[in-house]
Design an enzyme around this catalytic site. Structure first.
Site, PDB file in Angstrom:
ATOM      1  N   ASP A  83      66.735 -10.627   0.527  1.00 45.27           N
ATOM      2  CA  ASP A  83      67.163  -9.539   1.403  1.00 45.27           C
ATOM      3  C   ASP A  83      66.178  -8.376   1.442  1.00 45.27           C
ATOM      4  O   ASP A  83      65.918  -7.798   2.510  1.00 45.27           O
ATOM      5  CB  ASP A  83      68.559  -9.044   0.996  1.00 45.27           C
ATOM      6  N   SER A 108      62.122  -5.269  -6.226  1.00 45.52           N
ATOM      7  CA  SER A 108      63.320  -5.161  -5.377  1.00 45.52           C
ATOM      8  C   SER A 108      64.291  -4.109  -5.881  1.00 45.52           C
ATOM      9  O   SER A 108      64.917  -3.381  -5.109  1.00 45.52           O
ATOM     10  CB  SER A 108      64.031  -6.512  -5.287  1.00 45.52           C
ATOM     11  N   HIS A 155     113.351   6.413 -22.084  1.00 46.18           N
ATOM     12  CA  HIS A 155     113.754   5.000 -22.035  1.00 46.18           C
ATOM     13  C   HIS A 155     114.510   4.678 -20.745  1.00 46.18           C
ATOM     14  O   HIS A 155     115.261   3.719 -20.680  1.00 46.18           O
ATOM     15  CB  HIS A 155     114.617   4.621 -23.248  1.00 46.18           C
ATOM     16  N   GLN A 237      64.171  -4.324 -15.549  1.00 46.46           N
ATOM     17  CA  GLN A 237      63.963  -4.400 -14.104  1.00 46.46           C
ATOM     18  C   GLN A 237      65.039  -3.615 -13.368  1.00 46.46           C
ATOM     19  O   GLN A 237      64.800  -3.025 -12.319  1.00 46.46           O
ATOM     20  CB  GLN A 237      63.980  -5.863 -13.638  1.00 46.46           C
ATOM     21  N   SER A 285     112.733  -2.009   6.784  1.00 46.01           N
ATOM     22  CA  SER A 285     112.934  -3.444   6.588  1.00 46.01           C
ATOM     23  C   SER A 285     113.176  -4.095   7.940  1.00 46.01           C
ATOM     24  O   SER A 285     113.862  -3.531   8.801  1.00 46.01           O
ATOM     25  CB  SER A 285     114.142  -3.701   5.671  1.00 46.01           C
TER      26      SER A 285
END
Length: 484
Positions: A83, A108, A155, A237, A285
Protein backbone atom coordinates in the site's frame (compact mmCIF):
# COMPACT_ATOMS: atom_id res chain seq x y z
CA UNK A 1 -27.59 1.42 -5.06
CA UNK A 2 -24.11 -0.09 -4.97
CA UNK A 3 -23.55 1.33 -1.47
CA UNK A 4 -26.41 -0.83 -0.18
CA UNK A 5 -25.03 -4.01 -1.70
CA UNK A 6 -21.79 -4.19 0.30
CA UNK A 7 -21.21 -4.35 4.03
CA UNK A 8 -20.58 -1.07 5.84
CA UNK A 9 -19.62 -0.87 9.47
CA UNK A 10 -22.49 0.62 11.49
CA UNK A 11 -19.89 2.49 13.54
CA UNK A 12 -19.46 5.00 10.74
CA UNK A 13 -22.64 4.49 8.71
CA UNK A 14 -25.08 4.78 11.67
CA UNK A 15 -23.53 6.26 14.76
CA UNK A 16 -20.16 8.04 14.72
CA UNK A 17 -19.62 11.80 14.52
CA UNK A 18 -18.47 13.23 11.21
CA UNK A 19 -15.22 14.43 12.81
CA UNK A 20 -14.20 11.03 14.14
CA UNK A 21 -15.33 9.16 11.02
CA UNK A 22 -13.31 11.56 8.86
CA UNK A 23 -10.22 11.22 11.06
CA UNK A 24 -9.86 7.55 10.15
CA UNK A 25 -11.07 7.90 6.56
CA UNK A 26 -8.89 6.91 3.58
CA UNK A 27 -8.90 10.51 2.34
CA UNK A 28 -7.49 11.83 5.61
CA UNK A 29 -5.06 8.93 6.06
CA UNK A 30 -3.43 9.28 2.67
CA UNK A 31 -3.38 13.06 2.83
CA UNK A 32 -1.51 12.69 6.12
CA UNK A 33 0.96 10.35 4.43
CA UNK A 34 1.60 13.00 1.81
CA UNK A 35 2.08 15.65 4.48
CA UNK A 36 4.63 13.40 6.18
CA UNK A 37 6.48 12.90 2.91
CA UNK A 38 6.48 16.67 2.40
CA UNK A 39 7.82 17.27 5.93
CA UNK A 40 10.60 14.77 5.31
CA UNK A 41 11.55 16.41 2.02
CA UNK A 42 11.51 19.91 3.58
CA UNK A 43 13.80 18.78 6.40
CA UNK A 44 16.13 16.88 4.07
CA UNK A 45 16.46 19.94 1.82
CA UNK A 46 17.07 22.19 4.83
CA UNK A 47 19.94 19.92 5.87
CA UNK A 48 21.57 20.03 2.48
CA UNK A 49 20.12 17.34 0.24
CA UNK A 50 19.61 18.51 -3.39
CA UNK A 51 15.82 18.66 -3.49
CA UNK A 52 14.48 21.26 -5.95
CA UNK A 53 11.98 23.88 -4.84
CA UNK A 54 9.68 22.75 -7.63
CA UNK A 55 9.44 19.32 -6.02
CA UNK A 56 8.27 20.82 -2.74
CA UNK A 57 5.79 23.11 -4.49
CA UNK A 58 4.24 20.24 -6.42
CA UNK A 59 3.97 18.18 -3.25
CA UNK A 60 2.30 21.05 -1.39
CA UNK A 61 -0.16 21.55 -4.23
CA UNK A 62 -1.27 17.92 -4.29
CA UNK A 63 -1.82 16.89 -0.70
CA UNK A 64 -5.49 16.05 -1.27
CA UNK A 65 -6.27 12.99 -3.35
CA UNK A 66 -8.83 13.06 -6.14
CA UNK A 67 -11.10 10.09 -6.94
CA UNK A 68 -8.88 9.42 -9.97
CA UNK A 69 -5.82 9.20 -7.72
CA UNK A 70 -7.59 6.73 -5.44
CA UNK A 71 -8.28 4.57 -8.51
CA UNK A 72 -4.62 4.76 -9.54
CA UNK A 73 -3.48 3.85 -6.02
CA UNK A 74 -5.84 0.85 -5.94
CA UNK A 75 -4.44 -0.46 -9.24
CA UNK A 76 -0.88 0.12 -8.06
CA UNK A 77 -1.50 -1.73 -4.80
CA UNK A 78 -3.06 -4.68 -6.60
CA UNK A 79 0.03 -4.86 -8.80
CA UNK A 80 2.66 -4.25 -6.11
CA UNK A 81 0.90 -5.80 -3.06
CA UNK A 82 2.24 -2.86 -1.05
CA UNK A 83 0.00 0.00 0.00
CA UNK A 84 2.76 2.50 0.82
CA UNK A 85 4.63 2.01 -2.46
CA UNK A 86 1.33 2.23 -4.33
CA UNK A 87 0.82 5.69 -2.86
CA UNK A 88 4.45 6.69 -3.43
CA UNK A 89 3.95 6.05 -7.16
CA UNK A 90 0.53 7.74 -7.16
CA UNK A 91 1.91 10.85 -5.45
CA UNK A 92 4.79 10.90 -7.92
CA UNK A 93 2.40 11.05 -10.86
CA UNK A 94 0.87 14.35 -9.67
CA UNK A 95 4.17 15.71 -8.33
CA UNK A 96 6.61 14.53 -11.05
CA UNK A 97 9.39 16.85 -9.93
CA UNK A 98 9.32 15.06 -6.57
CA UNK A 99 8.88 11.52 -7.88
CA UNK A 100 12.53 10.67 -7.31
CA UNK A 101 12.75 11.95 -3.73
CA UNK A 102 9.40 10.97 -2.21
CA UNK A 103 10.02 8.61 0.73
CA UNK A 104 13.79 9.18 0.47
CA UNK A 105 15.59 7.16 3.14
CA UNK A 106 12.32 6.15 4.80
CA UNK A 107 10.63 2.85 5.50
CA UNK A 108 6.89 2.23 5.25
CA UNK A 109 6.41 2.78 8.97
CA UNK A 110 7.62 6.34 8.55
CA UNK A 111 4.21 7.17 7.11
CA UNK A 112 2.02 4.41 8.56
CA UNK A 113 3.16 4.65 12.18
CA UNK A 114 3.66 8.39 12.34
CA UNK A 115 0.24 8.87 10.78
CA UNK A 116 -1.31 6.53 13.35
CA UNK A 117 0.26 8.54 16.16
CA UNK A 118 -1.19 11.72 14.66
CA UNK A 119 -4.64 10.11 14.43
CA UNK A 120 -4.41 8.73 17.97
CA UNK A 121 -3.46 12.08 19.45
CA UNK A 122 -6.17 13.92 17.51
CA UNK A 123 -8.75 11.26 18.36
CA UNK A 124 -7.95 11.49 22.06
CA UNK A 125 -8.41 15.26 21.85
CA UNK A 126 -11.84 14.76 20.26
CA UNK A 127 -12.79 12.35 23.05
CA UNK A 128 -11.55 14.67 25.80
CA UNK A 129 -13.76 17.47 24.52
CA UNK A 130 -16.79 15.17 24.20
CA UNK A 131 -16.22 13.76 27.66
CA UNK A 132 -15.99 17.26 29.15
CA UNK A 133 -19.40 18.09 27.68
CA UNK A 134 -20.92 14.91 29.13
CA UNK A 135 -19.49 15.76 32.56
CA UNK A 136 -20.88 19.30 32.28
CA UNK A 137 -24.36 18.07 31.35
CA UNK A 138 -24.44 15.45 34.09
CA UNK A 139 -23.15 17.99 36.62
CA UNK A 140 -26.06 20.29 35.84
CA UNK A 141 -28.39 17.34 36.47
CA UNK A 142 -26.67 16.59 39.79
CA UNK A 143 -26.99 20.21 40.89
CA UNK A 144 -30.68 20.35 39.96
CA UNK A 145 -31.53 17.24 41.99
CA UNK A 146 -28.93 17.67 44.74
CA UNK A 147 -31.57 17.48 47.51
CA UNK A 148 -34.26 15.22 46.02
CA UNK A 149 -34.41 12.18 48.32
CA UNK A 150 -34.44 8.78 46.66
CA UNK A 151 -34.19 5.24 47.86
CA UNK A 152 -30.65 3.92 47.88
CA UNK A 153 -29.88 0.37 46.83
CA UNK A 154 -27.19 -2.02 47.98
CA UNK A 155 -27.28 -5.50 46.44
CA UNK A 156 -30.24 -4.00 44.54
CA UNK A 157 -32.15 -4.19 47.81
CA UNK A 158 -33.65 -1.11 49.51
CA UNK A 159 -31.06 0.73 51.59
CA UNK A 160 -30.62 4.08 53.31
CA UNK A 161 -31.82 7.11 51.39
CA UNK A 162 -29.54 9.16 49.16
CA UNK A 163 -30.45 11.87 46.66
CA UNK A 164 -30.85 11.75 42.90
CA UNK A 165 -28.06 14.30 42.57
CA UNK A 166 -25.68 12.47 44.92
CA UNK A 167 -26.12 9.29 42.90
CA UNK A 168 -25.18 11.25 39.76
CA UNK A 169 -21.95 12.43 41.41
CA UNK A 170 -20.84 8.82 41.65
CA UNK A 171 -21.11 8.59 37.88
CA UNK A 172 -19.38 11.94 37.39
CA UNK A 173 -16.46 10.99 39.62
CA UNK A 174 -15.66 7.99 37.43
CA UNK A 175 -15.95 10.16 34.32
CA UNK A 176 -13.46 12.60 35.88
CA UNK A 177 -11.01 9.74 36.32
CA UNK A 178 -11.55 8.82 32.68
CA UNK A 179 -10.88 12.45 31.74
CA UNK A 180 -7.62 12.35 33.68
CA UNK A 181 -6.56 9.02 32.16
CA UNK A 182 -7.35 9.99 28.57
CA UNK A 183 -5.60 13.34 28.97
CA UNK A 184 -2.56 11.59 30.41
CA UNK A 185 -2.47 9.17 27.48
CA UNK A 186 -2.91 12.02 24.97
CA UNK A 187 -0.17 14.16 26.49
CA UNK A 188 2.22 11.20 26.60
CA UNK A 189 1.97 10.50 22.85
CA UNK A 190 5.28 11.00 21.06
CA UNK A 191 6.34 10.73 17.43
CA UNK A 192 8.10 7.80 15.82
CA UNK A 193 10.12 10.21 13.74
CA UNK A 194 12.68 9.10 11.13
CA UNK A 195 14.28 5.91 12.38
CA UNK A 196 14.79 3.70 9.29
CA UNK A 197 14.05 0.07 8.66
CA UNK A 198 15.11 -1.39 12.02
CA UNK A 199 15.29 1.80 14.04
CA UNK A 200 19.05 2.38 13.56
CA UNK A 201 18.70 5.33 11.12
CA UNK A 202 21.30 3.62 8.91
CA UNK A 203 19.71 4.79 5.65
CA UNK A 204 19.73 8.42 6.79
CA UNK A 205 23.31 8.14 7.99
CA UNK A 206 24.20 7.05 4.47
CA UNK A 207 22.23 9.94 2.96
CA UNK A 208 24.16 12.44 5.05
CA UNK A 209 27.58 10.83 4.50
CA UNK A 210 27.97 9.61 8.04
CA UNK A 211 27.04 12.92 9.70
CA UNK A 212 25.37 11.81 12.94
CA UNK A 213 24.47 15.38 13.92
CA UNK A 214 22.50 15.89 10.71
CA UNK A 215 20.60 12.64 11.22
CA UNK A 216 19.63 13.71 14.71
CA UNK A 217 18.65 17.15 13.43
CA UNK A 218 16.56 15.53 10.69
CA UNK A 219 14.64 13.52 13.28
CA UNK A 220 14.09 16.68 15.34
CA UNK A 221 13.02 18.80 12.36
CA UNK A 222 10.50 16.28 11.02
CA UNK A 223 9.09 15.80 14.51
CA UNK A 224 8.56 19.55 14.90
CA UNK A 225 7.16 19.99 11.39
CA UNK A 226 4.63 17.26 12.21
CA UNK A 227 3.49 19.09 15.35
CA UNK A 228 5.11 16.98 18.08
CA UNK A 229 7.30 18.09 20.95
CA UNK A 230 9.38 14.94 21.02
CA UNK A 231 10.06 11.66 19.24
CA UNK A 232 10.51 8.34 21.00
CA UNK A 233 14.26 8.05 21.65
CA UNK A 234 14.50 4.50 20.36
CA UNK A 235 12.21 2.42 18.14
CA UNK A 236 12.39 -0.68 16.04
CA UNK A 237 10.90 -0.49 12.57
CA UNK A 238 7.65 0.47 14.30
CA UNK A 239 6.86 2.45 17.39
CA UNK A 240 6.36 0.04 20.28
CA UNK A 241 2.91 -1.52 20.17
CA UNK A 242 2.82 -1.02 23.92
CA UNK A 243 1.78 2.53 23.07
CA UNK A 244 -1.46 1.12 21.67
CA UNK A 245 -2.02 -0.67 24.98
CA UNK A 246 -1.55 2.59 26.88
CA UNK A 247 -4.00 4.38 24.56
CA UNK A 248 -6.79 1.82 24.54
CA UNK A 249 -6.60 1.12 28.29
CA UNK A 250 -8.26 4.43 29.28
CA UNK A 251 -10.78 3.98 26.47
CA UNK A 252 -11.68 0.54 27.81
CA UNK A 253 -11.94 2.06 31.29
CA UNK A 254 -14.28 4.71 29.88
CA UNK A 255 -16.35 1.86 28.47
CA UNK A 256 -16.66 0.37 31.95
CA UNK A 257 -17.81 3.71 33.37
CA UNK A 258 -20.35 4.27 30.61
CA UNK A 259 -21.69 0.74 30.99
CA UNK A 260 -22.23 1.24 34.72
CA UNK A 261 -24.02 4.57 34.21
CA UNK A 262 -26.24 3.20 31.45
CA UNK A 263 -27.03 0.08 33.48
CA UNK A 264 -28.09 2.19 36.46
CA UNK A 265 -30.34 4.22 34.17
CA UNK A 266 -31.89 1.07 32.72
CA UNK A 267 -32.68 -0.17 36.21
CA UNK A 268 -34.15 3.21 37.19
CA UNK A 269 -36.27 3.16 34.02
CA UNK A 270 -37.69 -0.18 35.13
CA UNK A 271 -38.57 1.43 38.47
CA UNK A 272 -40.09 4.37 36.54
CA UNK A 273 -38.09 6.80 38.66
CA UNK A 274 -35.76 8.19 35.97
CA UNK A 275 -35.99 7.72 32.22
CA UNK A 276 -33.88 8.61 29.23
CA UNK A 277 -35.47 10.88 26.61
CA UNK A 278 -38.26 9.30 24.58
CA UNK A 279 -39.52 11.15 21.51
CA UNK A 280 -43.19 11.57 20.69
CA UNK A 281 -42.92 9.50 17.51
CA UNK A 282 -40.49 6.93 18.91
CA UNK A 283 -41.61 3.28 18.93
CA UNK A 284 -40.50 1.12 21.82
CA UNK A 285 -41.65 -2.23 20.48
CA UNK A 286 -43.03 -3.47 17.18
CA UNK A 287 -45.51 -5.63 19.10
CA UNK A 288 -46.11 -3.94 22.46
CA UNK A 289 -47.14 -0.39 21.58
CA UNK A 290 -47.10 0.84 25.17
CA UNK A 291 -43.39 0.13 25.77
CA UNK A 292 -40.74 2.79 26.43
CA UNK A 293 -37.55 0.80 26.10
CA UNK A 294 -34.32 2.52 27.22
CA UNK A 295 -32.73 1.92 23.81
CA UNK A 296 -30.12 4.68 24.14
CA UNK A 297 -28.79 3.29 27.41
CA UNK A 298 -28.91 -0.20 25.95
CA UNK A 299 -26.84 1.02 22.99
CA UNK A 300 -24.30 2.52 25.39
CA UNK A 301 -24.01 -0.83 27.17
CA UNK A 302 -23.73 -2.75 23.92
CA UNK A 303 -20.98 -0.57 22.47
CA UNK A 304 -19.18 -0.22 25.80
CA UNK A 305 -18.72 -3.98 25.95
CA UNK A 306 -17.18 -3.85 22.47
CA UNK A 307 -14.90 -1.01 23.56
CA UNK A 308 -13.71 -2.92 26.62
CA UNK A 309 -12.94 -6.03 24.57
CA UNK A 310 -10.86 -4.15 21.96
CA UNK A 311 -8.16 -3.45 24.54
CA UNK A 312 -7.41 -7.18 24.59
CA UNK A 313 -6.32 -6.96 20.95
CA UNK A 314 -3.59 -4.46 21.78
CA UNK A 315 -2.25 -6.64 24.59
CA UNK A 316 -2.09 -9.70 22.38
CA UNK A 317 -0.59 -7.85 19.43
CA UNK A 318 2.12 -6.16 21.49
CA UNK A 319 3.12 -9.42 23.14
CA UNK A 320 3.85 -11.21 19.85
CA UNK A 321 5.96 -8.59 18.05
CA UNK A 322 9.16 -10.45 17.22
CA UNK A 323 12.45 -8.57 17.50
CA UNK A 324 12.36 -5.44 15.32
CA UNK A 325 8.88 -6.15 13.92
CA UNK A 326 6.46 -8.60 12.36
CA UNK A 327 3.57 -7.80 10.04
CA UNK A 328 0.94 -9.75 11.93
CA UNK A 329 0.04 -6.54 13.73
CA UNK A 330 -1.02 -4.70 10.59
CA UNK A 331 -4.45 -6.10 9.70
CA UNK A 332 -5.44 -6.27 13.36
CA UNK A 333 -4.51 -2.63 14.02
CA UNK A 334 -6.31 -1.43 10.88
CA UNK A 335 -9.49 -2.67 12.57
CA UNK A 336 -8.78 -2.21 16.26
CA UNK A 337 -7.56 1.38 16.42
CA UNK A 338 -10.29 3.02 14.31
CA UNK A 339 -13.00 0.90 15.93
CA UNK A 340 -11.85 1.85 19.42
CA UNK A 341 -12.02 5.56 18.68
CA UNK A 342 -15.26 5.39 16.72
CA UNK A 343 -16.86 3.29 19.47
CA UNK A 344 -15.71 5.63 22.25
CA UNK A 345 -16.99 8.58 20.22
CA UNK A 346 -20.42 6.97 19.84
CA UNK A 347 -20.62 5.98 23.51
CA UNK A 348 -19.96 9.57 24.55
CA UNK A 349 -22.35 11.18 22.06
CA UNK A 350 -25.13 8.77 23.05
CA UNK A 351 -24.43 9.34 26.74
CA UNK A 352 -24.57 13.10 26.18
CA UNK A 353 -27.91 12.75 24.42
CA UNK A 354 -29.22 10.75 27.37
CA UNK A 355 -27.91 13.20 29.98
CA UNK A 356 -29.43 16.15 28.15
CA UNK A 357 -32.89 14.64 28.26
CA UNK A 358 -33.13 12.73 31.53
CA UNK A 359 -36.65 12.76 32.98
CA UNK A 360 -37.13 12.43 36.75
CA UNK A 361 -40.44 11.38 38.31
CA UNK A 362 -40.44 12.76 41.90
CA UNK A 363 -43.88 11.35 42.78
CA UNK A 364 -42.86 7.82 41.81
CA UNK A 365 -39.69 8.23 43.83
CA UNK A 366 -41.69 9.52 46.80
CA UNK A 367 -44.10 6.61 46.61
CA UNK A 368 -41.25 4.08 46.71
CA UNK A 369 -39.69 5.90 49.64
CA UNK A 370 -43.05 5.78 51.45
CA UNK A 371 -43.15 2.01 50.95
CA UNK A 372 -39.74 1.46 52.53
CA UNK A 373 -39.17 4.39 54.86
CA UNK A 374 -41.34 3.11 57.74
CA UNK A 375 -38.93 0.20 58.22
CA UNK A 376 -35.91 2.53 58.02
CA UNK A 377 -37.50 4.88 60.55
CA UNK A 378 -37.86 2.23 63.24
CA UNK A 379 -34.52 3.08 64.88
CA UNK A 380 -35.48 6.74 65.05
CA UNK A 381 -38.82 5.78 66.60
CA UNK A 382 -37.07 3.69 69.24
CA UNK A 383 -34.67 6.53 70.07
CA UNK A 384 -37.57 8.98 70.36
CA UNK A 385 -39.47 6.70 72.75
CA UNK A 386 -36.36 6.34 74.94
CA UNK A 387 -36.00 10.14 75.04
CA UNK A 388 -39.60 10.27 76.33
CA UNK A 389 -38.67 7.93 79.20
CA UNK A 390 -39.40 4.57 77.55
CA UNK A 391 -37.35 1.36 77.79
CA UNK A 392 -35.15 0.69 74.76
CA UNK A 393 -35.54 -3.12 74.83
CA UNK A 394 -39.29 -2.96 75.27
CA UNK A 395 -39.60 -0.45 72.42
CA UNK A 396 -37.42 -2.65 70.23
CA UNK A 397 -39.65 -5.67 70.82
CA UNK A 398 -42.81 -3.66 70.14
CA UNK A 399 -41.39 -2.36 66.86
CA UNK A 400 -40.15 -5.82 65.90
CA UNK A 401 -43.61 -7.35 66.22
CA UNK A 402 -45.34 -4.48 64.39
CA UNK A 403 -42.72 -4.60 61.61
CA UNK A 404 -43.27 -8.28 60.97
CA UNK A 405 -47.03 -7.74 60.88
CA UNK A 406 -46.56 -4.93 58.32
CA UNK A 407 -44.17 -7.08 56.29
CA UNK A 408 -46.85 -9.77 56.15
CA UNK A 409 -49.26 -7.21 54.69
CA UNK A 410 -46.74 -6.23 52.00
CA UNK A 411 -45.22 -9.60 51.08
CA UNK A 412 -48.00 -12.11 51.62
CA UNK A 413 -51.11 -10.04 50.97
CA UNK A 414 -49.72 -7.56 48.42
CA UNK A 415 -50.98 -4.58 50.40
CA UNK A 416 -49.34 -1.28 51.28
CA UNK A 417 -46.87 -0.93 54.13
CA UNK A 418 -49.06 -0.04 57.16
CA UNK A 419 -46.36 -0.02 59.85
CA UNK A 420 -46.89 3.64 60.73
CA UNK A 421 -50.63 3.12 61.03
CA UNK A 422 -49.94 0.26 63.44
CA UNK A 423 -47.60 2.49 65.46
CA UNK A 424 -50.31 5.17 65.60
CA UNK A 425 -52.86 2.63 66.81
CA UNK A 426 -50.62 1.23 69.54
CA UNK A 427 -51.07 3.09 72.87
CA UNK A 428 -47.44 2.29 73.79
CA UNK A 429 -46.25 4.81 71.17
CA UNK A 430 -48.73 7.55 72.08
CA UNK A 431 -45.99 9.77 73.58
CA UNK A 432 -44.48 10.23 70.11
CA UNK A 433 -47.58 10.19 67.89
CA UNK A 434 -47.33 13.93 67.26
CA UNK A 435 -43.69 13.56 66.19
CA UNK A 436 -44.21 10.74 63.69
CA UNK A 437 -44.54 13.06 60.68
CA UNK A 438 -41.24 14.70 61.49
CA UNK A 439 -39.60 11.33 62.08
CA UNK A 440 -40.74 10.22 58.63
CA UNK A 441 -39.57 13.29 56.69
CA UNK A 442 -37.35 11.83 53.92
CA UNK A 443 -34.93 14.78 53.99
CA UNK A 444 -33.91 13.81 57.52
CA UNK A 445 -32.57 10.52 56.14
CA UNK A 446 -30.25 11.83 53.40
CA UNK A 447 -27.39 12.90 55.65
CA UNK A 448 -24.99 15.33 53.96
CA UNK A 449 -25.87 14.30 50.41
CA UNK A 450 -26.81 17.81 49.18
CA UNK A 451 -23.72 19.36 50.74
CA UNK A 452 -21.55 16.59 49.27
CA UNK A 453 -22.94 17.37 45.82
CA UNK A 454 -22.20 21.08 46.20
CA UNK A 455 -18.66 20.53 47.44
CA UNK A 456 -17.87 17.90 44.80
CA UNK A 457 -19.07 20.08 41.93
CA UNK A 458 -17.19 23.12 43.25
CA UNK A 459 -13.92 21.51 44.29
CA UNK A 460 -13.53 18.71 41.77
CA UNK A 461 -15.71 19.13 38.70
CA UNK A 462 -15.33 22.86 38.13
CA UNK A 463 -11.51 22.86 38.35
CA UNK A 464 -11.36 19.99 35.87
CA UNK A 465 -13.62 21.80 33.41
CA UNK A 466 -11.78 25.11 33.89
CA UNK A 467 -8.97 23.74 31.72
CA UNK A 468 -8.96 26.21 28.82
CA UNK A 469 -9.23 23.54 26.13
CA UNK A 470 -12.19 21.89 27.84
CA UNK A 471 -13.85 25.16 28.81
CA UNK A 472 -14.11 26.09 25.14
CA UNK A 473 -15.45 22.65 24.25
CA UNK A 474 -18.21 22.93 26.86
CA UNK A 475 -19.06 26.47 25.80
CA UNK A 476 -19.48 25.63 22.11
CA UNK A 477 -20.85 22.12 22.59
CA UNK A 478 -24.38 21.91 21.25
CA UNK A 479 -27.04 19.31 21.95
CA UNK A 480 -26.52 15.88 20.44
CA UNK A 481 -29.28 14.70 18.14
CA UNK A 482 -29.20 11.00 17.34
CA UNK A 483 -29.98 10.08 13.74
CA UNK A 484 -31.05 6.54 14.69
Amino acid sequence: MEAYETYQTPLSSRYASKEMAHLFSPAHRFKTWRELWLNLAIAEKQLGLPIPDEALEQMKSNLDLTPEQFDIAAKEEKKRRHDVMAHVHTFGQVAPAAAGIIHLGATSCYVTDNADLIFIRTGLTFLLKSLAVVISRLSAFAAQYRALPTLGFTHYQPAQLTTVGKRATLWIQELLWDLRNIKRARNDIGFRGVKGTTGTQASFLTLFDGDHDKVEELDKLVTELSGFDYAYPVTSQTYSRKIDIDVLAPLASLGATAHKIATDLRLLANLKEVEEPFESTQIGSSAMAYKRNPMRSERVCSLSRHLMVLHQNTLMTSSVQWFERTLDDSANRRITLPEAFLTADIVLSTLQNVCEGLVVYPKVIARRIAQELPFMATENIIMCIVKKGGDRQEAHEKIRVLSHEAAHQVKDLGLENDLIARVRNDPYFSPIHEELEQLLEPKTFIGRAPEQVDKFLKEWVQPALDDEELKVAVAVGGKVELSV
